[in-house]
Design an enzyme around this catalytic site. Structure first.
Site, PDB file in Angstrom:
ATOM      1  N   VAL A  61       0.893  -1.158  -0.056  1.00 21.57           N
ATOM      2  CA  VAL A  61       0.068   0.090  -0.057  1.00 21.57           C
ATOM      3  C   VAL A  61       0.850   1.367  -0.130  1.00 21.57           C
ATOM      4  O   VAL A  61       1.915   1.200   0.695  1.00 21.57           O
ATOM      5  CB  VAL A  61      -0.871   0.041   1.152  1.00 21.57           C
TER       6      VAL A  61
ATOM      7  N   ASP B 269       4.557  -9.809   5.125  1.00 20.70           N
ATOM      8  CA  ASP B 269       4.887  -8.353   4.898  1.00 20.70           C
ATOM      9  C   ASP B 269       5.802  -8.076   3.583  1.00 20.70           C
ATOM     10  O   ASP B 269       6.475  -9.120   3.165  1.00 20.70           O
ATOM     11  CB  ASP B 269       5.839  -7.885   6.103  1.00 20.70           C
TER      12      ASP B 269
ATOM     13  N   ASP C 109       8.190  -5.900   2.851  1.00 18.68           N
ATOM     14  CA  ASP C 109       9.398  -5.149   2.943  1.00 18.68           C
ATOM     15  C   ASP C 109      10.455  -6.285   3.485  1.00 18.68           C
ATOM     16  O   ASP C 109      11.149  -6.385   4.328  1.00 18.68           O
ATOM     17  CB  ASP C 109       9.415  -4.025   3.793  1.00 18.68           C
TER      18      ASP C 109
ATOM     19  N   HIS D  73      10.492 -14.202  16.379  1.00 17.80           N
ATOM     20  CA  HIS D  73      11.197 -13.068  15.915  1.00 17.80           C
ATOM     21  C   HIS D  73      12.699 -13.278  16.216  1.00 17.80           C
ATOM     22  O   HIS D  73      13.226 -13.544  17.164  1.00 17.80           O
ATOM     23  CB  HIS D  73      10.419 -12.100  16.817  1.00 17.80           C
TER      24      HIS D  73
ATOM     25  N   GLU E 285       0.704  -7.353  15.763  1.00 14.13           N
ATOM     26  CA  GLU E 285       1.727  -8.458  16.230  1.00 14.13           C
ATOM     27  C   GLU E 285       1.520  -8.953  17.740  1.00 14.13           C
ATOM     28  O   GLU E 285       1.569  -9.862  18.011  1.00 14.13           O
ATOM     29  CB  GLU E 285       2.941  -7.936  16.021  1.00 14.13           C
TER      30      GLU E 285
END
Length: 286
Positions: A56, A145, A147, A167, A235
């Site tokens: 977006v 995601d 990126d 993570h 998250e």
């Protein structure tokens, strides 16, 4: 057959990392699985994978081309893959030469300026699209995601009923440092948990991911109605969901590594890398 053997066909051994959770789910690390056995099993089972990604505003120009080009080389190669690109700029989606059995669908969404609206819209869109489209053509879905860039195999060993990702910044830290939402007013409230999971990658069967997205959406909605915002948006809600509904498979940080952390002996292969971010240019007005 021992339980471990059936969960990890052709299992090798790693003594330097945790390879199973306390509830028996495999944690996927390089060296504990044989890629070709997983591929063979999933081809036989006719597994097919949807990959949803939101691109977006300025994120589309900055990241989508590299994400898709690298995904074509590394993501679920040999299985049917259908990309779902959610964007407010459909005309700017790059024209890609896709491999055989790979296709792409562009779905227009609104851009939102507030993180809470972005998180909520993302979870609702994922749930709605699984229900209306994805479940009719794919057995599994991954939500990622944009990126990020694939740099090595991200294959069928990652597929499962409900898949969470450790993570990269937290997997080796003591639990007391995990950034769960500690506000009792938030629906994402947690005192403690099993791991700290990263929302940049999650997946599973269509039914399981739809259930996850619906619960997270409802939680964000309830927080908005109560004037509360979870610490790390979707998250935080994702971590709460995985605490109440434990994942059947956990991906090691190989599956979403931040190169900024530097070399670590337990990360033998980085399969997906965080792209360097320029928050100043990219973030909506927080």
């Amino acid at each position: 057959h021992s339980k471990n053997h059936t969960q990890n066909p052709g299992k090798g051994y790693r003594t330097d990392v945790q390879t199973h959770t306390s509830w028996g789910a495999p944690i996927m690390w390089d060296g504990i699985f044989q890629a070709d056995l997983y591929d063979q099993t999933h081809r036989t089972n006719r597994s097919s994978v949807a990959l949803t990604v939101f691109a977006v505003g300025r994120y589309l120009d900055a990241y989508l081309g590299a994400f898709l080009n690298s995904s074509e080389r590394h993501f679920m190669v040999g299985l049917p893959v259908r990309y779902y690109i959610f964007t407010d700029l459909p005309e700017k989606v790059p024209d890609l030469q896709l491999g055989p059995q790979r296709s792409l669908e562009i779905i227009r969404v609104e851009g939102h300026s507030r993180w809470q609206d972005i998180s909520m819209a993302r979870m609702k869109t994922i749930a709605d699209t699984i229900e209306s489209v994805i479940r009719h053509s794919s057995t599994h879905v991954f939500c990622m995601d944009v990126d990020q860039v694939f740099t090595a195999r991200f294959g069928s060993e990652a597929l499962g009923d409900l898949v969470a990702l450790l993570h990269a910044w937290y997997y080796n830290l003591p639990k007391v440092l995990y950034t769960y939402d500690h506000n009792p007013q938030s629906s994402a409230f947690m005192v403690t948990g099993d791991f700290y999971y990263h929302a940049a990658v999650f997946g599973g069967s269509c039914a399981s991911v739809k259930a996850l997205a619906e619960v997270c959406y409802q939680g964000i909605l309830r927080d908005m109605e109560n004037g509360v915002e979870a610490l790390w948006h979707d998250e935080s809600h994702l971590n709460k969901y995985f605490w109440l509904h434990r994942p059947s498979k956990v991906l090691s940080p190989e599956y979403c590594w931040d190169p900024f952390i530097g070399q670590k002996s337990d990360i033998r292969v980085a399969r997906l890398l965080w792209a360097p971010k320029n928050y100043k240019e990219l973030r909506p007005n927080v």
